[in-house]
Design a protein around this motif. Sequence first.
Motif, PDB file in Angstrom:
ATOM      1  N   MET A  53       0.941  -1.243   0.218  1.00 37.27           N
ATOM      2  CA  MET A  53      -0.022  -0.021  -0.016  1.00 37.27           C
ATOM      3  C   MET A  53       0.977   1.023   0.070  1.00 37.27           C
ATOM      4  O   MET A  53       1.607   1.682   0.990  1.00 37.27           O
ATOM      5  N   ASP A  58       0.913   1.963  -6.296  1.00 41.45           N
ATOM      6  CA  ASP A  58       1.008   0.997  -5.265  1.00 41.45           C
ATOM      7  C   ASP A  58       2.013  -0.225  -5.567  1.00 41.45           C
ATOM      8  O   ASP A  58       2.552  -0.330  -6.688  1.00 41.45           O
ATOM      9  N   SER A  78       3.485  -6.752   3.467  1.00 35.39           N
ATOM     10  CA  SER A  78       1.938  -5.992   3.581  1.00 35.39           C
ATOM     11  C   SER A  78       1.267  -6.816   4.727  1.00 35.39           C
ATOM     12  O   SER A  78       1.358  -7.793   5.170  1.00 35.39           O
ATOM     13  N   ALA A  79       0.341  -5.756   4.947  1.00 32.27           N
ATOM     14  CA  ALA A  79      -0.569  -6.072   6.245  1.00 32.27           C
ATOM     15  C   ALA A  79      -1.768  -7.037   5.370  1.00 32.27           C
ATOM     16  O   ALA A  79      -2.661  -7.433   6.288  1.00 32.27           O
ATOM     17  N   ARG A  80      -1.844  -7.134   4.246  1.00 29.21           N
ATOM     18  CA  ARG A  80      -2.827  -7.874   3.539  1.00 29.21           C
ATOM     19  C   ARG A  80      -2.328  -9.456   3.273  1.00 29.21           C
ATOM     20  O   ARG A  80      -1.399  -9.734   2.606  1.00 29.21           O
ATOM     21  N   GLU A  82      -4.380 -11.833   2.991  1.00 29.81           N
ATOM     22  CA  GLU A  82      -5.201 -13.078   2.073  1.00 29.81           C
ATOM     23  C   GLU A  82      -4.465 -13.649   1.097  1.00 29.81           C
ATOM     24  O   GLU A  82      -3.604 -13.262   0.727  1.00 29.81           O
ATOM     25  N   GLU A  85      -4.234 -12.015  -2.291  1.00 27.26           N
ATOM     26  CA  GLU A  85      -3.330 -11.053  -2.150  1.00 27.26           C
ATOM     27  C   GLU A  85      -1.803 -11.611  -2.703  1.00 27.26           C
ATOM     28  O   GLU A  85      -0.996 -11.197  -3.023  1.00 27.26           O
ATOM     29  N   LYS A  86      -1.350 -12.697  -1.810  1.00 24.99           N
ATOM     30  CA  LYS A  86      -0.141 -13.301  -1.941  1.00 24.99           C
ATOM     31  C   LYS A  86       0.168 -13.955  -3.186  1.00 24.99           C
ATOM     32  O   LYS A  86       0.985 -13.774  -3.970  1.00 24.99           O
ATOM     33  N   TYR A  97       6.915 -13.052   0.034  1.00 25.12           N
ATOM     34  CA  TYR A  97       5.763 -12.315   0.456  1.00 25.12           C
ATOM     35  C   TYR A  97       5.692 -12.253   2.140  1.00 25.12           C
ATOM     36  O   TYR A  97       5.697 -13.552   2.668  1.00 25.12           O
ATOM     37  N   VAL A  99       3.863 -10.897   5.916  1.00 23.24           N
ATOM     38  CA  VAL A  99       2.840 -10.301   6.284  1.00 23.24           C
ATOM     39  C   VAL A  99       3.146  -9.694   7.483  1.00 23.24           C
ATOM     40  O   VAL A  99       3.664 -10.191   8.349  1.00 23.24           O
TER      41      VAL A  99
END
Length: 224
Positions: A53, A58, A78-80, A82, A85-86, A97, A99
């Motif tokens: 983000m 982005d 990322s805080a995402r 899910e 998203e990965k 990736y 989190v």
Amino acid sequence: MKILIVEDEPRAAEYLAQGLVEHGYSVETALNGIDGLHLAVEGDHQLVLLDVMLPGVDGFALLSALRTVKQTPVLMLSARGETHEKVKGFDLGADDYLVKPFQFPELLARVRALLKRGQPMSADPVLRAADLEVDPIRHRAVRAGNPVDLSAKELALLVFLMHRGGEVLSRTQIASQVWDINFDSDTNIIDVAIKRLRAKIDDPYPVKLIHTVRGVGYVFGLRA
């Protein structure tokens, strides 16, 4: 090794940069996607830590654009968390990736793993020259069997010099790669740093490893 951090939260970027520098890495930081993409494309980084983000461009768009021109390893942060998203990140070319929130030692382990890719499995991380041994991962330096106490920046400088051994390096190159600054010819930051490093690894010993090339810069290695 030089790492680019693209992270829009200044405190998080500073925290990451400080931790990586303390472990001997050279770090450059961008606080938005536009600057991050420019630095990632134009720079000579060995790894990019990329927040998802970001303002401007982005992380996913930055990664997609980067992959059209370069294959620099990218670790997305990322805080995402899910799955989709990965998957999106990996499909766009991410190499890893992680989190948020995460523990720094885990980030450091993933950085080491990514930087090892492409190197022979038997590659020894310890750098050697004459009777000097430097282990950048464990932040250890030993000369003639004697431990050498180096600051994080001194270690980063020494590792850079050893990686480029035999090559005459200008003050501008050293400032850019180790300090991430555009060198100001009115300052003597590089000369002072080299003097301090010499006092620790060269002055007590008969064989010198850091040599001055008058009017140009410095070169590391054994000389007849």
